[in-house]
Design an enzyme around this catalytic site. Structure first.
Site, PDB file in Angstrom:
ATOM      1  N   GLY A  36       0.817  -1.204   0.000  1.00 38.37           N
ATOM      2  CA  GLY A  36       0.000   0.000   0.000  1.00 38.37           C
ATOM      3  C   GLY A  36       0.855   1.259   0.000  1.00 38.37           C
ATOM      4  O   GLY A  36       0.616   2.194  -0.778  1.00 38.37           O
ATOM      5  N   HIS A  37       1.881   1.293   0.861  1.00 34.62           N
ATOM      6  CA  HIS A  37       2.795   2.436   0.868  1.00 34.62           C
ATOM      7  C   HIS A  37       3.509   2.558  -0.484  1.00 34.62           C
ATOM      8  O   HIS A  37       3.692   3.667  -0.997  1.00 34.62           O
ATOM      9  CB  HIS A  37       3.855   2.264   1.959  1.00 34.62           C
ATOM     10  CG  HIS A  37       3.321   2.294   3.351  1.00 34.62           C
ATOM     11  ND1 HIS A  37       3.251   1.166   4.135  1.00 34.62           N
ATOM     12  CD2 HIS A  37       2.844   3.309   4.119  1.00 34.62           C
ATOM     13  CE1 HIS A  37       2.768   1.484   5.321  1.00 34.62           C
ATOM     14  NE2 HIS A  37       2.503   2.768   5.342  1.00 34.62           N
ATOM     15  N   ASP A 151      -7.320   5.822   4.825  1.00 35.24           N
ATOM     16  CA  ASP A 151      -7.453   6.779   5.921  1.00 35.24           C
ATOM     17  C   ASP A 151      -8.183   8.025   5.415  1.00 35.24           C
ATOM     18  O   ASP A 151      -7.658   9.139   5.481  1.00 35.24           O
ATOM     19  CB  ASP A 151      -6.073   7.137   6.466  1.00 35.24           C
ATOM     20  CG  ASP A 151      -5.331   5.918   6.985  1.00 35.24           C
ATOM     21  OD1 ASP A 151      -5.838   5.259   7.902  1.00 35.24           O
ATOM     22  OD2 ASP A 151      -4.244   5.623   6.445  1.00 35.24           O
TER      23      ASP A 151
END
Length: 283
Positions: A36-37, A151
């Site tokens: 994901g990062h 987020d």
């Protein structure tokens, strides 16, 4: 790729890049980098000439009973991943560098946007994030900053902060990176036992089910959401929240309207692991 740990060093490196006319993209992380990062870094490379990544576990966004001490830290692996992805500069400050010592006289307060979703469950969480990101923006002064849609409340709050504090930064949210079974990737997934990992995608499946019903015409989803919460509890999850929220205000919405944008979001616990996920609804 260069790694620096002080504000003076990172500012000098950024100044040199900007003197060359380079556009700078910034990806703030707490390390324990996963796919994901890396997807954020890849998007950053599309948006700018050079990518700066920060790796810093920010104590200000952890509550007294949360996992600050246990949060996964793997600096060596993270630096290797950044280098492999073509990151130009990695900023790895410590608490003394970021916050100094002695009495603090200033903080960031947030009104309304942090009352529900994760903000309702984790008091002080977004104030801690806003504080450290504001510091990073002042130190690095990027042209564009990349965050993850997972987020989404964080992104919306920080986007509003950028607007109100007059940061000249383009804010971009990258799509949620998922495992093959749909589980949203997260550093905290490392806490899951094998059995918990097997049922963890249930949150995403519940969200997808609700999404389908809404797109089929259910505009007052209260009963539907309650039913899915019961289903999750029966499967071993402990519910935190599951609801539809306004994209603008982050407040729960009882009746949906065509032509509006909402966030269908949920947070659950599996054992001690807290999982979050969301789907954007453009109706």
């Amino acid at each position: 790729m260069k790694q620096v740990a002080t504000i003076k060093e990172v500012r000098a490196e950024i100044a040199e890049l900007k003197a060359q006319g380079k556009r700078i993209a910034f990806v703030p992380t707490m390390g324990a980098l996963h796919e994901g990062h890396l997807s954020l870094i890849r998007l950053a490379k599309q948006k700018a000439d050079e990518v700066v990544v920060s790796i810093y576990v920010n104590p200000e966004q952890f509550g007294p009973n949360e996992d600050f001490e246990d949060y996964p830290r793997q600096m060596e692996d993270d630096l290797k991943a950044c280098k492999a992805e073509g990151v130009s500069l990695v900023f790895t400050p410590n608490d003394e560098i970021m916050y100094g010592s002695g009495t603090k006289y200033f903080s960031i307060d947030i009104e309304h946007m942090n009352e529900h979703m994760d903000g309702g469950s984790r008091p002080g969480f977004f104030e801690g994030i806003a504080l450290v990101v504001n510091k990073f923006f002042n130190i690095i002064k990027p042209d564009v900053a990349i965050f993850g849609q997972k987020d989404i409340q964080q992104f919306q709050i920080l986007k509003q902060m950028v607007h109100e504090f007059n940061h000249d930064i383009e804010m971009t949210a990258a799509p949620i990176a998922r495992a093959n079974d749909g589980l949203a990737l997260s550093s905290r997934n490392a806490y899951l036992s094998d059995q918990e990992r097997e049922i963890a995608p249930g949150l995403y499946r519940a969200l997808k089910y609700v999404e389908r019903q809404i797109r089929d015409g259910v505009m007052e989803p209260k009963l539907l959401l309650g039913h899915q919460q019961d289903e999750l509890e029966a499967k071993g999850f402990k519910n935190d929240y599951l609801n539809v929220f306004s994209m603008k205000t982050m407040k729960p919405v009882k009746k949906l309207e065509a032509g509006s944008t909402y966030i269908l979001a949920g947070a659950v616990y599996l054992g001690k692991t807290r999982l979050i996920d969301n789907i954007i609804l453009d109706l």
